[in-house]
Design a protein around this motif. Structure first.
Motif: not given
Length: 90
Positions: A7-36
């Motif tokens: 259970t702990a291993a599954t939760e750790a993987r879920q958290a890692a995937v979620l944090l990676a998705a947030i990081e990807a969205m941060e990168a997307t927003i940075s690209v959008a800022e550069a375009l603006v």
């Protein structure tokens, strides 16, 4: 058995995937800022829909991941607000 809690291993993987998705969205927003900054017009509808999906996923995050997820989401909100403030009026 190796003694790890599945259970702990599954939760750790879920958290890692979620944090990676947030990081990807941060990168997307940075690209959008550069375009603006280059004077390009962007449409936030798709970006905001993706942020909504990301927030929904955060609601299902393991309880132990909540502090890290919350901190990253607060940062993401600041980035989004900064981007929205940089947009020219419609």
């Amino acid at each position: 058995m190796d003694g790890t809690d599945p259970t702990a291993a599954t939760e750790a993987r879920q958290a890692a995937v979620l944090l990676a998705a947030i990081e990807a969205m941060e990168a997307t927003i940075s690209v959008a800022e550069a375009l603006v900054a280059q004077g390009r017009r962007i449409d936030l509808d798709g970006l905001e829909a993706e942020v909504e999906r990301l927030c929904a996923a955060c609601l299902a995050a393991p309880r132990g991941a909540a502090p890290a997820v919350r901190a990253r989401l607060e940062g993401l909100l600041r980035l989004h607000d900064r981007l929205q403030g940089a947009l020219p009026p419609p």
